[in-house]
Scaffold this motif. Sequence first.
Motif, PDB file in Angstrom:
ATOM      1  N   MET A 102       0.827  -1.195   0.000  1.00  0.00           N
ATOM      2  CA  MET A 102       0.000   0.000   0.000  1.00  0.00           C
ATOM      3  C   MET A 102       0.868   1.254   0.000  1.00  0.00           C
ATOM      4  O   MET A 102       1.833   1.370   0.757  1.00  0.00           O
ATOM      5  N   TRP A 103       0.529   2.167  -0.884  1.00  0.00           N
ATOM      6  CA  TRP A 103       1.135   3.493  -0.887  1.00  0.00           C
ATOM      7  C   TRP A 103       0.156   4.479  -0.251  1.00  0.00           C
ATOM      8  O   TRP A 103      -1.054   4.406  -0.503  1.00  0.00           O
ATOM      9  N   THR A 104       0.666   5.372   0.572  1.00  0.00           N
ATOM     10  CA  THR A 104      -0.145   6.468   1.092  1.00  0.00           C
ATOM     11  C   THR A 104       0.514   7.778   0.678  1.00  0.00           C
ATOM     12  O   THR A 104       1.742   7.864   0.554  1.00  0.00           O
ATOM     13  N   PHE A 105      -0.311   8.783   0.432  1.00  0.00           N
ATOM     14  CA  PHE A 105       0.203  10.088   0.029  1.00  0.00           C
ATOM     15  C   PHE A 105      -0.659  11.169   0.666  1.00  0.00           C
ATOM     16  O   PHE A 105      -1.864  10.986   0.888  1.00  0.00           O
ATOM     17  N   SER A 106      -0.052  12.262   1.013  1.00  0.00           N
ATOM     18  CA  SER A 106      -0.742  13.315   1.754  1.00  0.00           C
ATOM     19  C   SER A 106      -0.099  14.652   1.438  1.00  0.00           C
ATOM     20  O   SER A 106       0.961  14.721   0.802  1.00  0.00           O
TER      21      SER A 106
ATOM     22  N   TYR B 116       3.522  14.333   0.106  1.00  0.00           N
ATOM     23  CA  TYR B 116       4.428  13.332   0.650  1.00  0.00           C
ATOM     24  C   TYR B 116       3.930  11.937   0.246  1.00  0.00           C
ATOM     25  O   TYR B 116       2.733  11.649   0.319  1.00  0.00           O
ATOM     26  N   PHE B 117       4.863  11.083  -0.160  1.00  0.00           N
ATOM     27  CA  PHE B 117       4.524   9.759  -0.663  1.00  0.00           C
ATOM     28  C   PHE B 117       5.314   8.720   0.135  1.00  0.00           C
ATOM     29  O   PHE B 117       6.517   8.877   0.339  1.00  0.00           O
ATOM     30  N   LYS B 118       4.624   7.638   0.545  1.00  0.00           N
ATOM     31  CA  LYS B 118       5.283   6.620   1.363  1.00  0.00           C
ATOM     32  C   LYS B 118       4.690   5.253   1.058  1.00  0.00           C
ATOM     33  O   LYS B 118       3.474   5.102   0.953  1.00  0.00           O
ATOM     34  N   ARG B 119       5.562   4.275   0.920  1.00  0.00           N
ATOM     35  CA  ARG B 119       5.116   2.892   0.749  1.00  0.00           C
ATOM     36  C   ARG B 119       5.061   2.222   2.113  1.00  0.00           C
ATOM     37  O   ARG B 119       6.054   2.162   2.828  1.00  0.00           O
ATOM     38  N   SER B 120       3.907   1.707   2.479  1.00  0.00           N
ATOM     39  CA  SER B 120       3.725   1.070   3.783  1.00  0.00           C
ATOM     40  C   SER B 120       4.605  -0.163   3.894  1.00  0.00           C
ATOM     41  O   SER B 120       4.699  -0.963   2.968  1.00  0.00           O
TER      42      SER B 120
ATOM     43  N   SER C  51      10.843   1.174   2.824  1.00  0.00           N
ATOM     44  CA  SER C  51      11.662   2.359   3.063  1.00  0.00           C
ATOM     45  C   SER C  51      11.469   3.424   2.002  1.00  0.00           C
ATOM     46  O   SER C  51      12.093   4.483   2.064  1.00  0.00           O
ATOM     47  N   ASP C  52      10.642   3.157   0.995  1.00  0.00           N
ATOM     48  CA  ASP C  52      10.457   4.107  -0.093  1.00  0.00           C
ATOM     49  C   ASP C  52       9.587   5.272   0.351  1.00  0.00           C
ATOM     50  O   ASP C  52       8.444   5.081   0.787  1.00  0.00           O
ATOM     51  N   SER C  53      10.125   6.467   0.239  1.00  0.00           N
ATOM     52  CA  SER C  53       9.355   7.664   0.531  1.00  0.00           C
ATOM     53  C   SER C  53      10.033   8.842  -0.154  1.00  0.00           C
ATOM     54  O   SER C  53      11.248   8.859  -0.342  1.00  0.00           O
ATOM     55  N   PHE C  54       9.222   9.815  -0.557  1.00  0.00           N
ATOM     56  CA  PHE C  54       9.763  11.031  -1.165  1.00  0.00           C
ATOM     57  C   PHE C  54       8.714  12.122  -1.066  1.00  0.00           C
ATOM     58  O   PHE C  54       7.570  11.881  -0.626  1.00  0.00           O
ATOM     59  N   GLN C  55       9.080  13.333  -1.442  1.00  0.00           N
ATOM     60  CA  GLN C  55       8.162  14.460  -1.380  1.00  0.00           C
ATOM     61  C   GLN C  55       8.321  15.325  -2.623  1.00  0.00           C
ATOM     62  O   GLN C  55       9.375  15.340  -3.259  1.00  0.00           O
ATOM     63  N   GLU C  56       7.233  15.989  -2.958  1.00  0.00           N
ATOM     64  CA  GLU C  56       7.235  16.898  -4.097  1.00  0.00           C
ATOM     65  C   GLU C  56       6.430  18.141  -3.751  1.00  0.00           C
ATOM     66  O   GLU C  56       5.490  18.092  -2.943  1.00  0.00           O
TER      67      GLU C  56
ATOM     68  N   GLY D 292       3.611  20.881  -4.016  1.00  0.00           N
ATOM     69  CA  GLY D 292       2.239  20.847  -4.493  1.00  0.00           C
ATOM     70  C   GLY D 292       1.281  20.258  -3.476  1.00  0.00           C
ATOM     71  O   GLY D 292       1.682  19.834  -2.388  1.00  0.00           O
ATOM     72  N   TRP D 293      -0.003  20.234  -3.846  1.00  0.00           N
ATOM     73  CA  TRP D 293      -1.014  19.768  -2.896  1.00  0.00           C
ATOM     74  C   TRP D 293      -2.096  18.930  -3.584  1.00  0.00           C
ATOM     75  O   TRP D 293      -2.164  18.855  -4.795  1.00  0.00           O
ATOM     76  N   SER D 294      -2.925  18.319  -2.742  1.00  0.00           N
ATOM     77  CA  SER D 294      -4.075  17.505  -3.143  1.00  0.00           C
ATOM     78  C   SER D 294      -3.694  16.326  -4.037  1.00  0.00           C
ATOM     79  O   SER D 294      -4.199  16.168  -5.150  1.00  0.00           O
ATOM     80  N   PRO D 295      -2.825  15.415  -3.545  1.00  0.00           N
ATOM     81  CA  PRO D 295      -2.496  14.224  -4.346  1.00  0.00           C
ATOM     82  C   PRO D 295      -3.669  13.239  -4.363  1.00  0.00           C
ATOM     83  O   PRO D 295      -4.237  12.909  -3.322  1.00  0.00           O
ATOM     84  N   VAL D 296      -4.040  12.776  -5.557  1.00  0.00           N
ATOM     85  CA  VAL D 296      -5.177  11.866  -5.713  1.00  0.00           C
ATOM     86  C   VAL D 296      -4.868  10.856  -6.801  1.00  0.00           C
ATOM     87  O   VAL D 296      -4.032  11.092  -7.673  1.00  0.00           O
ATOM     88  N   THR D 297      -5.562   9.735  -6.758  1.00  0.00           N
ATOM     89  CA  THR D 297      -5.563   8.817  -7.890  1.00  0.00           C
ATOM     90  C   THR D 297      -6.785   9.121  -8.748  1.00  0.00           C
ATOM     91  O   THR D 297      -7.731   9.774  -8.307  1.00  0.00           O
ATOM     92  N   ALA D 298      -6.759   8.660  -9.983  1.00  0.00           N
ATOM     93  CA  ALA D 298      -7.862   8.937 -10.898  1.00  0.00           C
ATOM     94  C   ALA D 298      -9.009   7.963 -10.674  1.00  0.00           C
ATOM     95  O   ALA D 298      -8.794   6.775 -10.397  1.00  0.00           O
ATOM     96  N   THR D 299     -10.226   8.469 -10.791  1.00  0.00           N
ATOM     97  CA  THR D 299     -11.400   7.615 -10.830  1.00  0.00           C
ATOM     98  C   THR D 299     -11.499   7.005 -12.225  1.00  0.00           C
ATOM     99  O   THR D 299     -11.546   7.721 -13.225  1.00  0.00           O
TER     100      THR D 299
END
Length: 671
Positions: A628-632, A646-650, A653-658, A660-667
């Motif tokens: 699972m990936w979580t992003f906020s 911020y992006f993190k794999r549950s 150890s993979d995590s990074f930041q970029e 900007g705001w409102s990260p979402v996946t597409a419907t």
Amino acid sequence: MSAPNRMARWAAGLLALAAAAGTAACAGPPSKGEVRSAPLNQSRNNVVILAREPTPGMTPEQLVNSFLQALTGDQQDPTFSVAQEFLTPEARNQMVPPGSTRGWVTTTKIVNYQGAVPDPPPDPDHGVHPAAAATATPAVGAEQTVSVTGTQYAQIDPFGFFKYQTGSVTQTFTVKYFGATTGWRIESAPDSRMISADAFKRAYQTYQSALPVYLPTHDQTAEQMDQVYLTQASGKVDYTYDALARAVLQGRYPGQNSLLSLASPVTLDPDGVATVTLAVPHGGMPDITDVQRALYLTFQNASETQQLLSATPLTQLRVTYAGCGSTCKPETVVQAQTPSPTVYWLCPEGQNGAVASIVYRTLSPASNATAACPTNGAKPQSVVAMAGVNPQKNSPIAVKVAPDSSDIKDPKATTDVAVVETNGDVVVLDDKTTDQRVWYDAVDPAKVTDLEWDPLDGSLWVVDDDNLYRVQAPGDSPQPVLVPGQHVVRFKPSPDGLRAVVVSGQNAPNPAAASSPQPAMMVTIDRSADLPSLDNATEFQLLQGSSQTGDLPGDSDALQTVFDASWADGRTVVLLGVQTNSSTQKLYKVYLDGSQDSTILDPEDAQPVTQRVGAAIGNNNNGRGSAMWTFSDAPGPTDPNSWYSYFKRSGGSDSFQELGWSPVTATQLPS
């Protein structure tokens, strides 16, 4: 008590009891024609049955208490042969009819109950001392009524679907005395199975998980996902596949019933071919394409779980029925491929006149991709044309991908993005044109707290000033959708469009009041009318602590505040919230039926001051399995005026930041 401590407590108790039970002698199923006393087989698969064997010296109350404890059971023992030791032959036939291949088919009620008591209890005023009455030897054939009362908090239906169901429960048993050699036996089988909260956790949630099921879609084209609780036995996988098939055909709700049934139990041959034989209904077999697809996805998913790894792995699935002949051919079951999730977010205006952009990035383990939203003034590549669009800072966005063609060999799709502008317009942009279509107009753009595309019809859900609206097309009037007893800050439809998570924020001062808003709840979307509505009859609150789970107070703290929610897949929700008596934001995972198990029980740390959260399932490091990936999004680590995603794999150890705001996946809209 913390979640890890609770799991440690269950596990330690289970292991200790398993060691003790391992010394017990084994006994087969009881003979239907005799009442006997025999040592119990107390250890079945990975489920330990905490029950004393029936002994001649047991009182009626002790006999009933042990019978209820023996009902923990598991799929390797579908007839509950351990519990049957406490019954008369007639009661055994009532519980499991002779010749039955499915065992005891009944509802399982999860109840916190007290010990059994005589009904009515001995009356000391009638001149008989209670202690003397309890120890007096009864006459052969004497009968006694015993009752057990408790508080139910949930139940599992005969097909494995879990739901919250509260109320007082009383079961009454008639027991009969068979003499000094045998003692008492129960001569009336209960109409439902009653187990304790701890037994439910041990048997279903500690070392195994609920199994996903896919349901036939009927006239809907989006895949419908649910889950069932089954205690799986690695040595009896055909029984578990049989239970899964029955759940697929039945569904959770009446509208999901396929109106088909099995003609015979599911089999798994030595070559790994599972055969599902359907009964032909009156009038002939209808088109079963969606049923075959649902069975395939369910079996494919289940075959890769730890519970069903066996010496005979699933290789093919054959769905057949009388008269089908060679038309019903086996379908090879291949390993499911979980694609890496793609996340979109809003990259703010940059240097050198760069306008705000909608950027994306495909998340993968150990990714070293170039930043999609550069911090060095370079112009980002936007998914849609943003010239002239002035987005409201920290506002939500929504992305949908709609297929333009059903041609599998040459698929085409259009990506639409909804953005809130500083003037209150919710404008929709696409990747094919430079059009800017206004779908909604807000009085105050800061009060638009959520945008979501509907996964079935492509309409836009808007949360504005604590109210929920649905907009079908640009220029249409917004349609208010009532959320009874709630003010709304987030509205998150499930990927199949069947249900949604409603987030209302912080609990009111009196959470027990009927009109008080709760942090988050699951609702079903009723689409029987032109305007969808939310079904009050099926709503329930998410992660409401001890009152909902049956744990002791303090063992399971409720969520006091929920800020956001996201569907990680078709059955798993991630909540960003704070528990009672805490000020720390964490990410909590919960299934669509409101339950948790040991695989998702522990919360994870969240980025400080996070406002929005998203989640998605993607490939694991080795390309097999998933994670699972979580992003906020939250303020920047050094500049509070900047905003980062911020992006993190549950579990990794993979995590990074970029930026900007409102990260979402597409419907993803169906074709």
